[in-house]
Design a protein around this motif. Structure first.
Motif, PDB file in Angstrom:
ATOM      1  N   TYR A   8       0.820  -1.213   0.000  1.00 15.43           N
ATOM      2  CA  TYR A   8       0.000   0.000   0.000  1.00 15.43           C
ATOM      3  C   TYR A   8       0.858   1.268   0.000  1.00 15.43           C
ATOM      4  O   TYR A   8       0.447   2.292  -0.565  1.00 15.43           O
ATOM      5  N   PHE A   9       2.031   1.225   0.611  1.00 16.51           N
ATOM      6  CA  PHE A   9       2.922   2.378   0.510  1.00 16.51           C
ATOM      7  C   PHE A   9       3.394   2.568  -0.933  1.00 16.51           C
ATOM      8  O   PHE A   9       3.530   3.701  -1.403  1.00 16.51           O
ATOM      9  N   SER A  10       3.638   1.467  -1.612  1.00 17.75           N
ATOM     10  CA  SER A  10       4.032   1.552  -3.017  1.00 17.75           C
ATOM     11  C   SER A  10       2.898   2.130  -3.859  1.00 17.75           C
ATOM     12  O   SER A  10       3.135   2.956  -4.754  1.00 17.75           O
ATOM     13  N   LYS A  11       1.673   1.725  -3.568  1.00 20.69           N
ATOM     14  CA  LYS A  11       0.528   2.275  -4.299  1.00 20.69           C
ATOM     15  C   LYS A  11       0.398   3.772  -4.049  1.00 20.69           C
ATOM     16  O   LYS A  11       0.113   4.552  -4.977  1.00 20.69           O
ATOM     17  N   THR A  12       0.617   4.191  -2.817  1.00 20.30           N
ATOM     18  CA  THR A  12       0.556   5.618  -2.500  1.00 20.30           C
ATOM     19  C   THR A  12       1.603   6.395  -3.283  1.00 20.30           C
ATOM     20  O   THR A  12       1.322   7.481  -3.820  1.00 20.30           O
ATOM     21  N   SER A  13       2.814   5.862  -3.372  1.00 18.29           N
ATOM     22  CA  SER A  13       3.888   6.551  -4.093  1.00 18.29           C
ATOM     23  C   SER A  13       3.598   6.627  -5.588  1.00 18.29           C
ATOM     24  O   SER A  13       3.973   7.599  -6.250  1.00 18.29           O
ATOM     25  N   LEU A  14       2.938   5.614  -6.134  1.00 14.67           N
ATOM     26  CA  LEU A  14       2.574   5.665  -7.548  1.00 14.67           C
ATOM     27  C   LEU A  14       1.506   6.723  -7.803  1.00 14.67           C
ATOM     28  O   LEU A  14       1.521   7.397  -8.839  1.00 14.67           O
ATOM     29  N   MET A  15       0.597   6.879  -6.872  1.00 16.86           N
ATOM     30  CA  MET A  15      -0.458   7.885  -7.042  1.00 16.86           C
ATOM     31  C   MET A  15       0.079   9.293  -6.866  1.00 16.86           C
ATOM     32  O   MET A  15      -0.374  10.224  -7.548  1.00 16.86           O
ATOM     33  N   ASP A  16       1.029   9.472  -5.967  1.00 18.39           N
ATOM     34  CA  ASP A  16       1.634  10.788  -5.732  1.00 18.39           C
ATOM     35  C   ASP A  16       3.121  10.584  -5.458  1.00 18.39           C
ATOM     36  O   ASP A  16       3.521  10.324  -4.321  1.00 18.39           O
ATOM     37  N   PRO A  17       3.964  10.694  -6.485  1.00 18.77           N
ATOM     38  CA  PRO A  17       5.407  10.452  -6.285  1.00 18.77           C
ATOM     39  C   PRO A  17       6.073  11.442  -5.344  1.00 18.77           C
ATOM     40  O   PRO A  17       7.180  11.182  -4.885  1.00 18.77           O
ATOM     41  N   ARG A  18       5.425  12.560  -5.029  1.00 19.10           N
ATOM     42  CA  ARG A  18       6.026  13.560  -4.153  1.00 19.10           C
ATOM     43  C   ARG A  18       5.494  13.474  -2.722  1.00 19.10           C
ATOM     44  O   ARG A  18       5.681  14.407  -1.940  1.00 19.10           O
ATOM     45  N   PHE A  19       4.857  12.387  -2.364  1.00 18.59           N
ATOM     46  CA  PHE A  19       4.332  12.219  -1.007  1.00 18.59           C
ATOM     47  C   PHE A  19       5.418  11.562  -0.162  1.00 18.59           C
ATOM     48  O   PHE A  19       5.604  10.345  -0.168  1.00 18.59           O
ATOM     49  N   GLY A  20       6.143  12.379   0.591  1.00 12.97           N
ATOM     50  CA  GLY A  20       7.308  11.919   1.334  1.00 12.97           C
ATOM     51  C   GLY A  20       7.041  10.876   2.397  1.00 12.97           C
ATOM     52  O   GLY A  20       7.806   9.906   2.526  1.00 12.97           O
ATOM     53  N   PRO A  21       5.985  11.008   3.226  1.00 14.22           N
ATOM     54  CA  PRO A  21       5.761  10.006   4.274  1.00 14.22           C
ATOM     55  C   PRO A  21       5.639   8.581   3.749  1.00 14.22           C
ATOM     56  O   PRO A  21       6.061   7.632   4.420  1.00 14.22           O
ATOM     57  N   ALA A  22       5.071   8.412   2.553  1.00 13.64           N
ATOM     58  CA  ALA A  22       4.939   7.054   2.006  1.00 13.64           C
ATOM     59  C   ALA A  22       6.301   6.462   1.679  1.00 13.64           C
ATOM     60  O   ALA A  22       6.540   5.264   1.893  1.00 13.64           O
ATOM     61  N   TRP A  23       7.223   7.272   1.155  1.00 15.40           N
ATOM     62  CA  TRP A  23       8.570   6.782   0.842  1.00 15.40           C
ATOM     63  C   TRP A  23       9.310   6.383   2.115  1.00 15.40           C
ATOM     64  O   TRP A  23       9.974   5.332   2.162  1.00 15.40           O
ATOM     65  N   ILE A  24       9.214   7.212   3.145  1.00 16.68           N
ATOM     66  CA  ILE A  24       9.887   6.903   4.407  1.00 16.68           C
ATOM     67  C   ILE A  24       9.301   5.632   5.030  1.00 16.68           C
ATOM     68  O   ILE A  24      10.031   4.737   5.491  1.00 16.68           O
ATOM     69  N   ALA A  25       7.972   5.527   5.036  1.00 21.67           N
ATOM     70  CA  ALA A  25       7.335   4.348   5.625  1.00 21.67           C
ATOM     71  C   ALA A  25       7.663   3.084   4.827  1.00 21.67           C
ATOM     72  O   ALA A  25       7.828   2.001   5.406  1.00 21.67           O
ATOM     73  N   PHE A  26       7.767   3.210   3.513  1.00 22.86           N
ATOM     74  CA  PHE A  26       8.138   2.071   2.679  1.00 22.86           C
ATOM     75  C   PHE A  26       9.515   1.536   3.083  1.00 22.86           C
ATOM     76  O   PHE A  26       9.727   0.326   3.201  1.00 22.86           O
ATOM     77  N   ALA A  27      10.451   2.451   3.330  1.00 19.77           N
ATOM     78  CA  ALA A  27      11.782   2.027   3.771  1.00 19.77           C
ATOM     79  C   ALA A  27      11.751   1.470   5.186  1.00 19.77           C
ATOM     80  O   ALA A  27      12.501   0.538   5.519  1.00 19.77           O
ATOM     81  N   HIS A  28      10.879   2.020   6.042  1.00 19.73           N
ATOM     82  CA  HIS A  28      10.770   1.505   7.411  1.00 19.73           C
ATOM     83  C   HIS A  28      10.381   0.028   7.433  1.00 19.73           C
ATOM     84  O   HIS A  28      10.812  -0.717   8.326  1.00 19.73           O
ATOM     85  N   THR A  29       9.554  -0.386   6.487  1.00 14.57           N
ATOM     86  CA  THR A  29       9.123  -1.787   6.498  1.00 14.57           C
ATOM     87  C   THR A  29      10.311  -2.729   6.332  1.00 14.57           C
ATOM     88  O   THR A  29      10.367  -3.788   6.964  1.00 14.57           O
ATOM     89  N   PHE A  30      11.274  -2.354   5.493  1.00 17.11           N
ATOM     90  CA  PHE A  30      12.474  -3.181   5.338  1.00 17.11           C
ATOM     91  C   PHE A  30      13.308  -3.178   6.615  1.00 17.11           C
ATOM     92  O   PHE A  30      13.830  -4.220   7.035  1.00 17.11           O
ATOM     93  N   ALA A  31      13.456  -1.995   7.232  1.00 25.29           N
ATOM     94  CA  ALA A  31      14.267  -1.903   8.444  1.00 25.29           C
ATOM     95  C   ALA A  31      13.658  -2.725   9.574  1.00 25.29           C
ATOM     96  O   ALA A  31      14.369  -3.437  10.303  1.00 25.29           O
ATOM     97  N   MET A  32      12.331  -2.660   9.724  1.00 28.33           N
ATOM     98  CA  MET A  32      11.685  -3.403  10.802  1.00 28.33           C
ATOM     99  C   MET A  32      11.701  -4.901  10.552  1.00 28.33           C
ATOM    100  O   MET A  32      11.678  -5.693  11.495  1.00 28.33           O
ATOM    101  N   GLU A  33      11.745  -5.280   9.286  1.00 29.26           N
ATOM    102  CA  GLU A  33      11.772  -6.694   8.945  1.00 29.26           C
ATOM    103  C   GLU A  33      13.178  -7.277   9.036  1.00 29.26           C
ATOM    104  O   GLU A  33      13.358  -8.491   8.917  1.00 29.26           O
ATOM    105  N   GLY A  34      14.182  -6.417   9.221  1.00 31.80           N
ATOM    106  CA  GLY A  34      15.559  -6.887   9.290  1.00 31.80           C
ATOM    107  C   GLY A  34      16.264  -6.914   7.955  1.00 31.80           C
ATOM    108  O   GLY A  34      17.413  -7.363   7.876  1.00 31.80           O
TER     109      GLY A  34
END
Length: 755
Positions: free
Chosen positions: A488-514
């Motif tokens: 869903y973060f990826s979908k948000t970024s596709l709808m609005d490529p300039r929406f910063g919180p979605a990009w940060i949260a997308f990266a957070h998912t990798f960090a939290m998953e290890g």
């Protein structure tokens, strides 16, 4: 409290070389010669219009310092008062000559005038089909560029962008009829009349039968098919008016024709070097300069073409030309194109007083309230206070958002959630507030169920809004479902490529998953897109610390610190790096600076318990045990169940030879985190040490006789169950009652190793 006024530094637009075009040296009036869609012929025409070559009406249409006021066009109200000779009407895009004022006294309304009123009233009532229907008939009768412009506006509002662009780029006569108030054939009840009436019961002179003004034919290449004389007397609307060129570029942007729109507007502002065009010059008619709007649209185009630096310059130029161009300000701030300090200096240095002398203070305050809150805490507080007390905006969503943003930056999520809830109760959706509202619900665990309901409501109500799907992703993130959250973060970024919180949260998912390598890649992508934000680089440094890539971590954290030196969290991470390098004194200084900065920003102290733990650990490494004990005790005041602080405090007591206090703290830590192997090992060590060395004299609160009495009772009771361990029991009873000097025991009896 009074704040020190910031330095006044007006933003200066850098000069650019003259933009050559194939038609730059030719006369604008010839449509056949102006085949290029570049803006340079428009600039040349504007320069000529300011001389004696062109009439005043051409100068107005070409003036970039004017606006497009969306009011009724010329002759749009039947109750309009008679216009005097010295009027300066700017409601039309193309102005008629001053001689029209002489004819206004005898001017009466005709069919075209009434239809113009219908057209504009239909626009105001959002009846776009009605406006387009009557507007098309008006253009067919009059062939007037003003009417063509309003018809193009109608097509644009209907999302018929190709149709509007075609109308704006087709040829029109360079001089319109003075009073095209009636069709060429005077129609009365469907019959042709050749007698002109002068009012009720009055007659005028007979009118000759005339044919409608024909539209000039276009060939396949967009050129006029006709004789040269016809081509010399006509021109495209985009070459006759800055407003028409801007509207045509908007149509091309909506159609995704980035290259055509760039050619229409120009790679850079073509009016930049003109003496008549300076940031300090206010808008002539009190609106928003069309040139500023063109610079903003050019910035949007640069973003579409992935030219971030050029986009930033375009938005800065738009805001410098006209401080009222809020969309350029919003792009700069929400897109985080500048660092926090650059934002502050740029916004404080705009030409408010010269452009809007009556409203300068308010515009500066409302813009300042939107800036990031890492620094200038006193100035931000004073700004919010003035907006509430002097301007009565205490319940305005944008002013309330400034309060919420300051609280969120200070990690006061509960207080922030209260204000964001108030904002969303005032308005159904507030694009700046909603991400804060969602983030607060993520941090406050008891609100996760409400986050689920909110996400469903937003998706049902506004499925086309990227924030709706961002809320869904955050809910999955709060439940540890990393893959679904990424989707869903990826979908948000596709709808609005300039929406910063979605990009940060997308990266957070990798960090939290290890998946730290993937997280570094995602954070780096975010850093390239939002060049003014220090957060992506800080997160890159944190991931490298986890991976023990200390050199890369230092590089990322230093780059982040160069962009923002007022974030306490960043100072904490730099302190961690100094600790990893073995620079404990430097690390302690960084942790203290982070805590001091958190106190200045009035941040929640409970959010900084980790920094207090880090500070106590540095003091422990430096063998400053009293300072370390104070730091750990500060943590326990904020969070009495902080198992890590309890374990470290026990270790400090252990190092200070206060074994009883150490054992107590170890037990308290294990009661919270029973699987902590390190604390278990420390507890066993403390117990063995206490058993070997006896009770400390300062903690012996009973007399020797009482000790002997209780020891004898324990001995008798224990021997009933374990008579074979008499030797071991007697040894420890003697050690406890008499005390064993350090080093006097080479080892316990052999039977000590039995069960």
């Amino acid at each position: 409290m009074p704040a020190t006024p910031p330095p006044r530094r007006d933003f200066e637009i850098p000069p650019i070389p003259h933009l050559p075009t194939p038609s730059g040296s030719r006369h604008r009036g010839s449509f056949g010669s102006s085949f290029s869609f570049g803006p340079q012929p428009l600039v040349d025409s504007y320069l000529e219009a300011n001389s004696s070559t062109y009439s005043h009406n051409h100068s107005i249409a070409l003036d970039p310092n004017r606006s497009i006021l969306h009011v009724s066009p010329l002759r749009s109200s039947p109750r309009r008062q008679r216009r005097p000779k010295d009027t300066n009407d700017t409601t039309g895009i193309f102005q008629h000559s001053d001689d029209d004022a002489d004819d206004e006294e005898e001017y009466e309304w005709g069919m075209v005038d009434r239809m113009r009123l219908w057209r504009h009233d239909a626009l105001m009532q959002h009846l776009y089909e009605t406006a387009a229907f009557w507007g098309d008939k008006i253009v067919s009768w009059t062939n007037d560029p003003n009417d063509a412009f309003w018809l193009a506006q109608t097509y644009f509002m209907q999302h018929q962008y190709s149709r509007a662009e075609r109308l704006l780029t087709r040829p029109f006569p360079t001089s319109a009829p003075k009073h095209p108030s009636t069709p060429p054939l005077n129609l009365t009840n469907g019959n042709v009349s050749t007698v002109e009436t002068k009012g009720k019961g009055k007659e005028r002179d007979p009118l000759p039968l005339t044919a409608p003004i024909p539209r000039l034919p276009l060939g396949s290449n967009g050129m006029i098919e006709g004789v040269q004389d016809a081509q010399e007397s006509v021109s495209r609307l985009v070459d006759m008016s800055v407003a028409c060129r801007y509207l045509a570029a908007q149509c091309q942007v909506r159609q995704g024709n980035w290259s055509d729109a760039t050619e229409m507007l120009g790679e850079a502002n073509p009016f930049r070097d003109l003496d008549q065009n300076k940031p300090a010059i206010p808008d002539i008619d009190g609106g928003i300069k069309i040139e500023a709007s063109m610079c903003h649209l050019r910035g949007i185009l640069m973003l579409k073409l992935n030219r971030g630096d050029q986009a930033k310059n375009c938005f800065m130029e738009a805001l410098a030309l006209d401080v009222k161009c809020y969309e350029a300000f919003e792009q700069l701030v929400s897109g985080e194109m500048m660092t926090s300090e650059e934002e502050w200096e740029f916004v404080q240095g705009l030409a408010y007083a010269s452009q809007t002398p009556q409203d300068a203070a308010f515009i500066q305050l409302i813009y300042t309230s939107r800036l990031r809150k890492y620094k200038h805490a006193d100035e931000h507080a004073l700004t919010r206070q003035r907006l509430v007390e002097e301007y009565g905006l205490g319940d305005n969503p944008d002013v309330l958002f400034s309060f919420a943003d300051a609280l969120y930056a200070n990690f006061r999520w509960s207080d922030c959630f209260v204000i964001t809830t108030r904002i969303l109760s005032l308005v159904a959706i507030h694009n700046a507030t909603t991400p804060l509202h969602i983030a607060c619900m993520y941090h406050l665990k008891h609100l996760h169920s409400k986050l689920f309901i909110l996400a469903h409501e937003m998706v049902d109500r506004e499925p086309e809004n990227p924030i709706s799907w961002y809320a869904v992703g955050v809910w999955y993130l709060s439940n540890g479902k990393w893959a679904q959250a990424r989707q869903y973060f990826s979908k948000t970024s596709l709808m609005d490529p300039r929406f910063g919180p979605a990009w940060i949260a997308f990266a957070h998912t990798f960090a939290m998953e290890g998946e730290h390598d993937h997280a570094v890649t995602a954070y780096s992508t975010c850093a390239r897109m939002f060049t003014g934000s220090h957060l992506p680089l800080m997160f890159v440094g944190m991931e490298h610390i986890t991976l023990s890539n200390f050199d890369q971590a230092d590089e990322a954290l230093d780059a982040s610190f160069s962009m923002c030196d007022g974030d306490p969290l960043l100072l904490n991470e730099r302190g961690v790096m100094a600790y990893n390098r073995g620079h404990y004194t430097e690390a302690a200084d960084l942790f203290k600076r982070a805590l001091e900065l958190a106190e200045v920003t009035q941040g929640s102290q409970q959010s900084w318990t980790t920094t207090y733990v880090n500070l106590g650990t540095c003091y422990r490494k430096l063998k400053q045990y009293e300072q370390a004990k104070d730091a750990y005790q500060k943590v326990l005041l904020l969070d009495p169940r902080h198992s890590l602080a309890l374990g470290f405090l026990g270790l400090v007591y252990h190092l200070m030879n206060d074994l009883d206090s150490a054992i107590i703290k170890y037990h308290e830590a294990l009661s919270i985190d029973s699987m902590n192997s390190y604390v278990l090992e420390l507890l066993n060590t403390a117990l063995e040490t206490a058993a070997n060395y006896g009770l400390n004299e300062h903690s012996l609160a009973i007399s020797p006789d009482q000790v002997t009495y209780h020891a004898t009772r324990l001995k008798e009771k224990f021997l009933k169950f374990k008579p074979e361990h008499r030797e071991v029991i007697e040894f420890y009873i003697a050690a406890a009652t008499l005390g064993v000097p350090q080093g006097s025991l080479s080892g316990p009896p052999e039977s000590m190793n039995t069960e």
